[in-house]
Design a protein around this motif. Sequence first.
Motif, PDB file in Angstrom:
ATOM      1  N   HIS A 173      44.403  78.086  34.649  1.00 34.08           N
ATOM      2  CA  HIS A 173      44.093  76.656  34.766  1.00 34.08           C
ATOM      3  C   HIS A 173      44.264  76.177  36.205  1.00 34.08           C
ATOM      4  CE1 HIS A 173      43.394  75.803  30.567  1.00 34.08           C
ATOM      5  NE2 HIS A 173      44.519  76.392  30.222  1.00 34.08           N
ATOM      6  N   ARG A 174      45.310  76.671  36.873  1.00 33.89           N
ATOM      7  CA  ARG A 174      45.493  76.294  38.285  1.00 33.89           C
ATOM      8  C   ARG A 174      44.302  76.759  39.113  1.00 33.89           C
ATOM      9  NH1 ARG A 174      51.174  77.310  37.358  1.00 33.89           N
ATOM     10  NH2 ARG A 174      50.925  79.514  37.884  1.00 33.89           N
ATOM     11  N   ALA A 175      43.834  77.970  38.849  1.00 37.61           N
ATOM     12  CA  ALA A 175      42.684  78.500  39.582  1.00 37.61           C
ATOM     13  C   ALA A 175      41.444  77.639  39.343  1.00 37.61           C
ATOM     14  CB  ALA A 175      42.423  79.944  39.181  1.00 37.61           C
ATOM     15  N   THR A 176      41.255  77.208  38.103  1.00 38.24           N
ATOM     16  CA  THR A 176      40.087  76.380  37.788  1.00 38.24           C
ATOM     17  C   THR A 176      40.219  75.008  38.428  1.00 38.24           C
ATOM     18  OG1 THR A 176      39.786  77.547  35.691  1.00 38.24           O
ATOM     19  CG2 THR A 176      38.706  75.408  35.923  1.00 38.24           C
ATOM     20  N   GLU A 177      41.404  74.434  38.393  1.00 41.40           N
ATOM     21  CA  GLU A 177      41.598  73.133  39.038  1.00 41.40           C
ATOM     22  C   GLU A 177      41.283  73.230  40.533  1.00 41.40           C
ATOM     23  OE1 GLU A 177      45.363  71.357  38.276  1.00 41.40           O
ATOM     24  OE2 GLU A 177      45.059  71.176  36.122  1.00 41.40           O
ATOM     25  N   GLN A 178      41.711  74.319  41.168  1.00 41.73           N
ATOM     26  CA  GLN A 178      41.425  74.492  42.599  1.00 41.73           C
ATOM     27  C   GLN A 178      39.933  74.671  42.830  1.00 41.73           C
ATOM     28  OE1 GLN A 178      43.745  74.197  45.170  1.00 41.73           O
ATOM     29  NE2 GLN A 178      41.803  74.057  46.293  1.00 41.73           N
ATOM     30  N   ALA A 179      39.276  75.415  41.939  1.00 39.68           N
ATOM     31  CA  ALA A 179      37.829  75.609  42.068  1.00 39.68           C
ATOM     32  C   ALA A 179      37.090  74.281  41.952  1.00 39.68           C
ATOM     33  CB  ALA A 179      37.340  76.581  41.000  1.00 39.68           C
ATOM     34  N   LEU A 180      37.557  73.412  41.087  1.00 39.57           N
ATOM     35  CA  LEU A 180      36.934  72.102  40.943  1.00 39.57           C
ATOM     36  C   LEU A 180      37.158  71.253  42.194  1.00 39.57           C
ATOM     37  CD1 LEU A 180      37.745  71.392  37.204  1.00 39.57           C
ATOM     38  CD2 LEU A 180      35.465  71.392  38.231  1.00 39.57           C
ATOM     39  N   LYS A 181      38.354  71.331  42.749  1.00 39.72           N
ATOM     40  CA  LYS A 181      38.621  70.605  43.995  1.00 39.72           C
ATOM     41  C   LYS A 181      37.713  71.105  45.114  1.00 39.72           C
ATOM     42  CE  LYS A 181      43.509  69.830  42.849  1.00 39.72           C
ATOM     43  NZ  LYS A 181      44.901  70.218  43.167  1.00 39.72           N
ATOM     44  N   ASP A 182      37.549  72.434  45.169  1.00 40.05           N
ATOM     45  CA  ASP A 182      36.724  73.036  46.216  1.00 40.05           C
ATOM     46  C   ASP A 182      35.238  72.752  46.037  1.00 40.05           C
ATOM     47  OD1 ASP A 182      39.051  74.102  47.255  1.00 40.05           O
ATOM     48  OD2 ASP A 182      38.740  76.100  46.401  1.00 40.05           O
ATOM     49  N   SER A 183      34.832  72.452  44.802  1.00 46.67           N
ATOM     50  CA  SER A 183      33.400  72.277  44.506  1.00 46.67           C
ATOM     51  C   SER A 183      32.825  70.997  45.095  1.00 46.67           C
ATOM     52  CB  SER A 183      33.177  72.260  42.992  1.00 46.67           C
ATOM     53  OG  SER A 183      33.644  71.033  42.421  1.00 46.67           O
ATOM     54  N   GLY A 184      33.681  70.008  45.305  1.00 43.73           N
ATOM     55  CA  GLY A 184      33.199  68.725  45.788  1.00 43.73           C
ATOM     56  C   GLY A 184      32.648  67.831  44.697  1.00 43.73           C
ATOM     57  N   ILE A 185      32.631  68.308  43.456  1.00 37.98           N
ATOM     58  CA  ILE A 185      32.146  67.506  42.335  1.00 37.98           C
ATOM     59  C   ILE A 185      33.268  66.572  41.866  1.00 37.98           C
ATOM     60  CG2 ILE A 185      31.226  67.569  39.972  1.00 37.98           C
ATOM     61  CD1 ILE A 185      30.264  70.426  40.556  1.00 37.98           C
ATOM     62  N   PRO A 186      33.010  65.294  41.712  1.00 40.19           N
ATOM     63  CA  PRO A 186      34.037  64.388  41.171  1.00 40.19           C
ATOM     64  C   PRO A 186      34.539  64.925  39.825  1.00 40.19           C
ATOM     65  CG  PRO A 186      32.206  63.121  42.043  1.00 40.19           C
ATOM     66  CD  PRO A 186      31.770  64.555  42.053  1.00 40.19           C
ATOM     67  N   HIS A 187      35.847  64.871  39.628  1.00 42.71           N
ATOM     68  CA  HIS A 187      36.402  65.510  38.438  1.00 42.71           C
ATOM     69  C   HIS A 187      37.628  64.762  37.918  1.00 42.71           C
ATOM     70  CE1 HIS A 187      38.240  67.380  42.044  1.00 42.71           C
ATOM     71  NE2 HIS A 187      39.354  67.176  41.359  1.00 42.71           N
ATOM     72  N   THR A 188      37.965  65.087  36.676  1.00 40.54           N
ATOM     73  CA  THR A 188      39.170  64.572  36.027  1.00 40.54           C
ATOM     74  C   THR A 188      39.839  65.720  35.315  1.00 40.54           C
ATOM     75  OG1 THR A 188      38.046  62.463  35.618  1.00 40.54           O
ATOM     76  CG2 THR A 188      40.085  62.874  34.388  1.00 40.54           C
ATOM     77  N   PHE A 189      41.156  65.819  35.438  1.00 43.27           N
ATOM     78  CA  PHE A 189      41.903  66.870  34.743  1.00 43.27           C
ATOM     79  C   PHE A 189      42.617  66.272  33.535  1.00 43.27           C
ATOM     80  CE2 PHE A 189      42.608  69.013  39.136  1.00 43.27           C
ATOM     81  CZ  PHE A 189      41.317  69.530  39.103  1.00 43.27           C
ATOM     82  N   LEU A 190      42.290  66.781  32.374  1.00 45.07           N
ATOM     83  CA  LEU A 190      43.010  66.441  31.147  1.00 45.07           C
ATOM     84  C   LEU A 190      43.974  67.586  30.872  1.00 45.07           C
ATOM     85  CD1 LEU A 190      40.032  65.226  28.899  1.00 45.07           C
ATOM     86  CD2 LEU A 190      41.506  63.855  30.391  1.00 45.07           C
ATOM     87  N   ARG A 191      45.204  67.419  31.295  1.00 38.27           N
ATOM     88  CA  ARG A 191      46.189  68.487  31.124  1.00 38.27           C
ATOM     89  C   ARG A 191      46.817  68.382  29.734  1.00 38.27           C
ATOM     90  NH1 ARG A 191      49.268  68.600  37.030  1.00 38.27           N
ATOM     91  NH2 ARG A 191      47.682  69.841  38.139  1.00 38.27           N
TER      92      ARG A 191
END
Length: 287
Positions: free
Chosen positions: A116-134
């Motif tokens: 999950h940490r890896a995916t959260e970082q990938a989303l941050k790196d993507s530049g796509i606006p995002h929301t994390f539902l932990r």
Amino acid sequence: MKIGITGATGHLGRLVVAKMKERAAADDLVALVRSPQKAADLGIEAREADYDKPETLQRALQGIDTLLLISGSEVGKRARQHQHIIDAARQNGVQRIVYTSVLHADNTSVSLATEHRATEQALKDSGIPHTFLRNGWYTENYTASIPGALAGGAVIGSAGEGKISAATREDYADAAVAVLTSEGHEGKVYELAGDEAFTLKEYAAELSRQTGRDIPYKNLPEAEYAAAMAGFGIPEEMARAIAGWDVSVSKGDLFDDSRQLSKLIGRPTTPLSVAIEEALQYTSKAG
């Protein structure tokens, strides 16, 4: 606006689809699934989206504006699989991604958090606006084992006195729908957990109360608990992982009292007593 939902034929995904159909036009919803045939009963468009086949993801995400990325079920493969869909989302101009992560992903000892940490970082790196539902633990993680507890006469685990702030899949589905259908969530991280925390001893006590039987909680050493589950037919690697998650529970990693989930969905989360009652009714009917 097209909203794509991955894992739409899974337990959580089906709940989200049903609830989204009450809030949005069915034509605006797209089920992104490995097998579209299994999504025929959802009542919305279904597209093949296999995490291990990037070419299907490219086709599936065409015209999708918002993506609910429900984390995959294949532990050990998810970081790579999620990267594939994030890449396809970026290439197709997806405008927002809502991702179901795990409670306190940034500092928990729960082994699942690594991917999950890896995916959260990938989303941050993507530049796509995002929301994390932990999402915290599902109450169903425990109620699904009620038949085994009744048959064996005990609840077993390695969680000690650790408190678990669990909520039902329906609670978490409502959170996903709330974020998908409203504004102001970009960049937000929601630590989602049940209002009511319980220990496994308290869970066993409630199960005992509702069944009229004495079903104690037996706390086992991690290795012994893993061996017991392997004896029930659970693959050894998964049995060790589950025992390890219980040890994380004993450290307090699945406790959260911020009540962000109930605030987000606008109602209290489902009490443990209600979840057990419903599970017992289902078990009775199934029997």
